[in-house]
Design a protein around this motif. Sequence first.
Motif, PDB file in Angstrom:
ATOM      1  N   VAL A 280       0.860  -1.185   0.000  1.00  0.00           N
ATOM      2  CA  VAL A 280       0.000   0.000   0.000  1.00  0.00           C
ATOM      3  C   VAL A 280       0.897   1.235   0.000  1.00  0.00           C
ATOM      4  O   VAL A 280       1.789   1.382   0.835  1.00  0.00           O
ATOM      5  N   ASP A 281       0.627   2.121  -0.933  1.00  0.00           N
ATOM      6  CA  ASP A 281       1.489   3.257  -1.236  1.00  0.00           C
ATOM      7  C   ASP A 281       0.806   4.570  -0.869  1.00  0.00           C
ATOM      8  O   ASP A 281      -0.422   4.679  -0.855  1.00  0.00           O
ATOM      9  N   TRP A 282       1.617   5.583  -0.607  1.00  0.00           N
ATOM     10  CA  TRP A 282       1.149   6.944  -0.345  1.00  0.00           C
ATOM     11  C   TRP A 282       1.198   7.756  -1.631  1.00  0.00           C
ATOM     12  O   TRP A 282       2.044   7.547  -2.501  1.00  0.00           O
ATOM     13  N   GLU A 283       0.281   8.718  -1.774  1.00  0.00           N
ATOM     14  CA  GLU A 283       0.293   9.668  -2.894  1.00  0.00           C
ATOM     15  C   GLU A 283      -0.364  10.956  -2.415  1.00  0.00           C
ATOM     16  O   GLU A 283      -1.593  11.091  -2.472  1.00  0.00           O
ATOM     17  N   VAL A 284       0.419  11.901  -1.945  1.00  0.00           N
ATOM     18  CA  VAL A 284      -0.151  13.166  -1.528  1.00  0.00           C
ATOM     19  C   VAL A 284      -0.634  13.937  -2.758  1.00  0.00           C
ATOM     20  O   VAL A 284       0.020  13.912  -3.814  1.00  0.00           O
TER      21      VAL A 284
ATOM     22  N   VAL B 242       6.468  10.021   6.007  1.00  0.00           N
ATOM     23  CA  VAL B 242       6.145   8.715   6.587  1.00  0.00           C
ATOM     24  C   VAL B 242       7.081   8.473   7.758  1.00  0.00           C
ATOM     25  O   VAL B 242       8.303   8.482   7.587  1.00  0.00           O
ATOM     26  N   ASP B 243       6.504   8.302   8.945  1.00  0.00           N
ATOM     27  CA  ASP B 243       7.284   8.026  10.154  1.00  0.00           C
ATOM     28  C   ASP B 243       8.410   9.039  10.346  1.00  0.00           C
ATOM     29  O   ASP B 243       9.544   8.692  10.685  1.00  0.00           O
ATOM     30  N   GLY B 244       8.084  10.307  10.112  1.00  0.00           N
ATOM     31  CA  GLY B 244       9.026  11.385  10.355  1.00  0.00           C
ATOM     32  C   GLY B 244       9.998  11.678   9.231  1.00  0.00           C
ATOM     33  O   GLY B 244      10.796  12.611   9.336  1.00  0.00           O
ATOM     34  N   GLU B 245       9.931  10.925   8.144  1.00  0.00           N
ATOM     35  CA  GLU B 245      10.840  11.136   7.009  1.00  0.00           C
ATOM     36  C   GLU B 245      10.058  11.695   5.830  1.00  0.00           C
ATOM     37  O   GLU B 245       9.069  11.101   5.389  1.00  0.00           O
TER      38      GLU B 245
ATOM     39  N   GLY C 208       1.336   0.404  11.861  1.00  0.00           N
ATOM     40  CA  GLY C 208       2.016   1.333  12.755  1.00  0.00           C
ATOM     41  C   GLY C 208       2.567   2.561  12.077  1.00  0.00           C
ATOM     42  O   GLY C 208       2.973   3.511  12.764  1.00  0.00           O
ATOM     43  N   SER C 209       2.606   2.581  10.737  1.00  0.00           N
ATOM     44  CA  SER C 209       3.099   3.756  10.021  1.00  0.00           C
ATOM     45  C   SER C 209       2.233   4.977  10.320  1.00  0.00           C
ATOM     46  O   SER C 209       1.017   4.873  10.477  1.00  0.00           O
ATOM     47  N   VAL C 210       2.894   6.132  10.376  1.00  0.00           N
ATOM     48  CA  VAL C 210       2.211   7.413  10.547  1.00  0.00           C
ATOM     49  C   VAL C 210       2.484   8.254   9.308  1.00  0.00           C
ATOM     50  O   VAL C 210       3.650   8.503   8.965  1.00  0.00           O
ATOM     51  N   LEU C 211       1.423   8.662   8.640  1.00  0.00           N
ATOM     52  CA  LEU C 211       1.519   9.401   7.374  1.00  0.00           C
ATOM     53  C   LEU C 211       1.054  10.831   7.591  1.00  0.00           C
ATOM     54  O   LEU C 211      -0.072  11.058   8.050  1.00  0.00           O
ATOM     55  N   VAL C 212       1.908  11.795   7.284  1.00  0.00           N
ATOM     56  CA  VAL C 212       1.575  13.215   7.401  1.00  0.00           C
ATOM     57  C   VAL C 212       1.536  13.815   6.003  1.00  0.00           C
ATOM     58  O   VAL C 212       2.481  13.643   5.217  1.00  0.00           O
ATOM     59  N   SER C 213       0.444  14.515   5.696  1.00  0.00           N
ATOM     60  CA  SER C 213       0.257  15.124   4.374  1.00  0.00           C
ATOM     61  C   SER C 213      -0.023  16.603   4.564  1.00  0.00           C
ATOM     62  O   SER C 213      -0.772  16.987   5.477  1.00  0.00           O
TER      63      SER C 213
ATOM     64  N   PHE D 139      -2.254  17.168   7.994  1.00  0.00           N
ATOM     65  CA  PHE D 139      -3.058  16.240   8.782  1.00  0.00           C
ATOM     66  C   PHE D 139      -2.358  14.901   8.814  1.00  0.00           C
ATOM     67  O   PHE D 139      -1.489  14.605   8.006  1.00  0.00           O
ATOM     68  N   GLU D 140      -2.767  14.060   9.762  1.00  0.00           N
ATOM     69  CA  GLU D 140      -2.088  12.803  10.028  1.00  0.00           C
ATOM     70  C   GLU D 140      -3.050  11.624   9.876  1.00  0.00           C
ATOM     71  O   GLU D 140      -4.231  11.738  10.221  1.00  0.00           O
ATOM     72  N   ILE D 141      -2.538  10.513   9.392  1.00  0.00           N
ATOM     73  CA  ILE D 141      -3.257   9.243   9.296  1.00  0.00           C
ATOM     74  C   ILE D 141      -2.336   8.159   9.845  1.00  0.00           C
ATOM     75  O   ILE D 141      -1.116   8.177   9.616  1.00  0.00           O
ATOM     76  N   ARG D 142      -2.903   7.196  10.555  1.00  0.00           N
ATOM     77  CA  ARG D 142      -2.146   6.038  11.043  1.00  0.00           C
ATOM     78  C   ARG D 142      -2.670   4.762  10.383  1.00  0.00           C
ATOM     79  O   ARG D 142      -3.788   4.733   9.859  1.00  0.00           O
ATOM     80  N   PHE D 143      -1.866   3.720  10.445  1.00  0.00           N
ATOM     81  CA  PHE D 143      -2.204   2.481   9.759  1.00  0.00           C
ATOM     82  C   PHE D 143      -2.129   1.285  10.700  1.00  0.00           C
ATOM     83  O   PHE D 143      -1.323   1.238  11.613  1.00  0.00           O
TER      84      PHE D 143
END
Length: 283
Positions: free
Chosen positions: A127-131, A210-213, A265-270, A278-282
Amino acid sequence: MSGETGAGFRLGCVDGRAALNRDGQWVDLAALTGAPELVDVNVALSQVDTVRQAWLECDRRADLPLVTGAVSACVPEPRQVFAVGLNYREHAAEMALAAPVAPMVFTKFASCITAPGSTVRLSGPKVDWEVELVVVIGAGGRDLKPADAWDAVAALTVGQDLSDREVQLRDTPPQFSLGKSFAGYGPLAPVAVGLDAFGNVDDIGLWCGVDGEIRQQGRTSDLFFSVPELVASLSATCELLPGDLIFTGTPAGVGAASGRYLTSGSVLVSGADEIGEFEIRFA
């Protein structure tokens, strides 16, 4: 998310009611205006001039009617959700793909829209991120010309086009819509921001961590097809309706380019200029 005063309203949905975010407080739009129909975010977006006036009215009143409760996605129930693939030059380059000759359009089904702060259950190991900058339609219409397209737009927000790459790419040709429409795979910021807030609506910065990076950073000036071009192109086929969303594409830095994906456990910030983060967790 900040709640700046001045030009550029900040509209969201709290406890199921359309609300304006002013200095961190939520002002009930229907109560402020005395128009009960404006409890519905989509109705409010169809009356964007009224929303602008209500935003300014907040500066003139000391007894603002506040609303508290759960903060939803800024547009919790869009009727149509369009999305555009491969729309950033740098993203096309990182994927070694040719420039598109026309917008690559698919749909994210509206049931995937979720609130900021949500915990989203992963559908698989890739599962991938795409802001993405997300266009929020106001007046809408059919057969719009690019020169008139911004008049059909009420606001802009930021969201994630979360993508299960295994589902998206398991068939030939690829099947985009289902792999991008699992529950929670369309998280949105808490506010849709009026166009007056942006210095240049055609050059907005956005980012993703993702996770602070930091994984993605881009500007909408890198789009192959600008917002006016996308609005005009879509309206040539579909009537655009108040509250419809257009996910405009993602900049370089997606997980598929490096083989790195979201995990439990990943934390995604967009985030995006003027809109905030805003933040989303998985799980």
